[in-house]
Design an enzyme around this catalytic site. Structure first.
Site, PDB file in Angstrom:
ATOM      1  N   HIS A   9     -15.093   3.884  27.652  1.00 27.20           N
ATOM      2  CA  HIS A   9     -14.766   3.814  29.090  1.00 27.20           C
ATOM      3  C   HIS A   9     -13.432   3.091  29.326  1.00 27.20           C
ATOM      4  O   HIS A   9     -13.391   2.000  29.904  1.00 27.20           O
ATOM      5  CB  HIS A   9     -15.904   3.124  29.862  1.00 27.20           C
ATOM      6  CG  HIS A   9     -15.901   3.458  31.330  1.00 27.20           C
ATOM      7  ND1 HIS A   9     -17.044   3.573  32.082  1.00 27.20           N
ATOM      8  CD2 HIS A   9     -14.878   3.686  32.195  1.00 27.20           C
ATOM      9  CE1 HIS A   9     -16.724   3.848  33.343  1.00 27.20           C
ATOM     10  NE2 HIS A   9     -15.425   3.924  33.434  1.00 27.20           N
TER      11      HIS A   9
ATOM     12  N   ARG B 276     -17.899  10.203  34.921  1.00 27.70           N
ATOM     13  CA  ARG B 276     -19.046   9.315  34.747  1.00 27.70           C
ATOM     14  C   ARG B 276     -20.029  10.001  33.811  1.00 27.70           C
ATOM     15  O   ARG B 276     -20.235  11.221  33.908  1.00 27.70           O
ATOM     16  CB  ARG B 276     -19.737   9.024  36.076  1.00 27.70           C
ATOM     17  CG  ARG B 276     -19.027   8.005  36.966  1.00 27.70           C
ATOM     18  CD  ARG B 276     -19.040   6.590  36.367  1.00 27.70           C
ATOM     19  NE  ARG B 276     -18.436   5.597  37.222  1.00 27.70           N
ATOM     20  CZ  ARG B 276     -17.155   5.203  37.165  1.00 27.70           C
ATOM     21  NH1 ARG B 276     -16.337   5.724  36.274  1.00 27.70           N
ATOM     22  NH2 ARG B 276     -16.709   4.269  37.969  1.00 27.70           N
TER      23      ARG B 276
ATOM     24  N   GLU C 181     -24.353   3.906  29.311  1.00 28.14           N
ATOM     25  CA  GLU C 181     -23.360   2.959  28.761  1.00 28.14           C
ATOM     26  C   GLU C 181     -23.926   1.550  28.708  1.00 28.14           C
ATOM     27  O   GLU C 181     -24.630   1.160  29.637  1.00 28.14           O
ATOM     28  CB  GLU C 181     -22.103   2.956  29.648  1.00 28.14           C
ATOM     29  CG  GLU C 181     -21.310   4.214  29.491  1.00 28.14           C
ATOM     30  CD  GLU C 181     -20.096   4.281  30.414  1.00 28.14           C
ATOM     31  OE1 GLU C 181     -19.636   3.225  30.884  1.00 28.14           O
ATOM     32  OE2 GLU C 181     -19.632   5.391  30.662  1.00 28.14           O
TER      33      GLU C 181
HETATM   34  C1  DGY Z   1     -13.107   3.545  37.817  1.00 24.42           C
HETATM   35  O1  DGY Z   1     -12.186   3.050  38.447  1.00 24.42           O
HETATM   36  O2  DGY Z   1     -14.067   4.081  38.385  1.00 24.42           O
HETATM   37  C2  DGY Z   1     -13.061   3.432  36.335  1.00 24.42           C
HETATM   38  O3  DGY Z   1     -13.901   4.351  35.716  1.00 24.42           O
HETATM   39  C3  DGY Z   1     -13.490   2.032  35.930  1.00 24.42           C
HETATM   40  O4  DGY Z   1     -14.845   1.887  36.200  1.00 24.42           O
END
Ligand code: DGY
Length: 323
Positions: free
Chosen positions: A284, A237, A266
Site C-alpha cells: 500500500h 482498495r 491488509e
Molecule cells: C489514500 O489516500 O487513500 C491512499 O490509499 C492512502 O491510504
C-alpha cells in the site's frame, strides 16, 4: 479555551507546529495503528481528530461527545463511518487533489513491473541464477500500443490515461458517470461498458473508491471475461477485488498476472499470492513519497484547523453537515 486535537501518527514537524498553533495537541507517538480501545479513550474529550488508517466507528463516535471534525491525510475514507459522522454533524475531510499524480506514477510503475517481470528478474539476478545471456530469458509482455482498461475515471484514472498516452496505448474506461467529450478527446479515452473493457483490455487498472457498490466489483465472472494474456493492476482498495476469486483465476491461468498495492485484509496477504511469480506485491505505497506525504499531512492539518476555527474546509466529504 483552546480546542483539543488528537493525532494518531507522528507527522512532519511543520504539520505538528500548525496544529499546535491552533489547539492543545495530543499525539500517539508510534507509526502504527493505535489500539482501538486507546483511540476511543483518547477521543472522549477532543474537538478534532486527525486519523490515519484506524477505523472510526459508531461506537467511537458515541463516546466522543465533543468531536467536531475528523480529518484524514488520504483520499480514501472508507475507514470512517461517514454516515454516522453526518448524523452527529461531525465534519469529515480528506486530501483529494494532493496525491493523484503520485498514485498514478505508482500504478503505472506496477503495470510495467508486472508486464516486464521486473521484480522476478531482480530476484533471479540476486539469487546468482544469471549464468549467461539467454535468448528466451524472462520474457515479459509488451506495454507499448496495448489496450489499457481503466475502471474508475476520476483524477487518478485520468492521470493514468495521460501516462498511457506516452506508451501509445489504446485507452478504454468504464465509470458510473461518463466524463465530458472534451476530456475523452484530450485523453484519447473511449467509454465502454465494464464487460467490454474486461474483454478487450491487456491491462485492467482499478481506480474506484471503496463503497458498498464497489466491494467485489471484480469477481470470478469478471475475471473470466479477461484475456488469458491480460494483467490486473489494483492500487485502489483491496476489497474492490474478490481476492479468493483472483487467486483461483491466477492459478487457472485465466489471466497472466497481477500487480497489487492493496489487499482485501491488509496487512495480511493471501498466502497463495505470496508463492506466485506472476504477481507483484507491494505494501500500500500509492502515495508514498516524502513530498506528497508532506502535502497530504499539511492539507489534513489545514482542513482540521479550518473546521475548528468555524470555517468550511475545502475538502469536506460530507457537505450535508453544512445544510
Ligand atoms: C489514500 O489516500 O487513500 C491512499 O490509499 C492512502 O491510504
Amino acid at each position: 479555551m483552546q480546542p483539543k486535537i488528537f493525532v494518531t501518527r507522528p507527522l512532519p514537524q511543520p504539520v505538528m507546529e500548525l496544529l499546535k498553533a491552533h489547539g492543545e495537541v495530543e499525539l500517539y507517538p508510534e507509526d502504527a495503528p493505535i489500539p482501538a480501545e486507546e483511540l476511543m479513550q483518547a477521543c472522549r474529550d477532543v474537538d478534532g481528530l486527525l486519523v490515519v488508517s484506524n477505523r472510526v466507528t459508531e461506537e467511537l463516535l458515541s463516546q466522543a461527545k465533543q468531536l467536531k471534525v475528523i480529518s484524514t491525510p488520504s483520499v480514501g475514507y472508507d475507514n470512517i463511518d461517514v454516515a454516522a459522522c453526518t448524523r452527529r454533524k461531525i465534519v469529515v475531510t480528506n486530501t483529494v487533489g494532493m496525491l493523484e499524480e503520485t498514485t498514478a506514477d505508482l500504478a503505472f510503475g506496477l503495470l510495467l513491473a508486472t508486464a516486464r517481470r521486473l521484480v522476478e528478474a531482480d530476484r533471479f539476478a540476486r539469487a546468482g541464477r544469471w549464468k549467461y545471456w539467454q535468448y528466451n530469458l524472462l520474457y515479459g509482455a509488451n506495454v507499448y500500443q496495448k489496450t489499457l482498461g481503466l475502471i474508475g475515471f476520476g483524477k487518478i484514472g485520468q492521470a493514468m490515461a495521460r501516462r498511457a498516452r506516452g506508451f501509445a496505448m489504446r485507452i478504454l474506461y468504464s465509470t458510473r458517470h461518463r466524463v465530458a467529450d472534451e476530456i475523452e478527446r484530450e485523453l484519447g479515452a473511449a467509454y465502454v461498458e465494464k464487460e467490454t473493457l474486461l474483454q478487450q483490455s491487456d491491462f485492467v487498472s482499478l481506480h474506484v473508491p471503496l463503497t458498498p457498490e464497489t466491494r467485489h466489483l471484480i469477481q470470478a465472472r469478471d475475471l473470466e471475461l479477461m484475456k488469458p494474456t491480460a494483467f490486473l493492476i489494483n492500487t485502489a482498495r483491496g476489497p474492490v477485488v474478490d481476492e479468493e476469486a483472483l487467486v483461483s483465476a491466477l492459478k487457472a491461468k485465466k489471466l497472466a498476472g497481477a500487480g497489487l498495492d492493496v489487499f482485501e485484509n491488509e496487512p495480511r496477504i493471501h498466502p497463495d499470492l505470496l508463492t506466485m511469480e506472476q504477481v507483484v506485491l507491494i505494501p500500500h505505497l500509492g502515495s508514498a513519497t516524502a513530498e506528497t506525504r508532506l502535502k497530504m499531512a499539511m492539507l489534513a492539518a489545514q482542513n482540521l484547523t479550518a473546521a475548528l476555527s468555524g470555517q468550511r474546509p475545502p475538502n469536506v466529504v460530507n457537505p450535508e453537515v453544512y445544510r
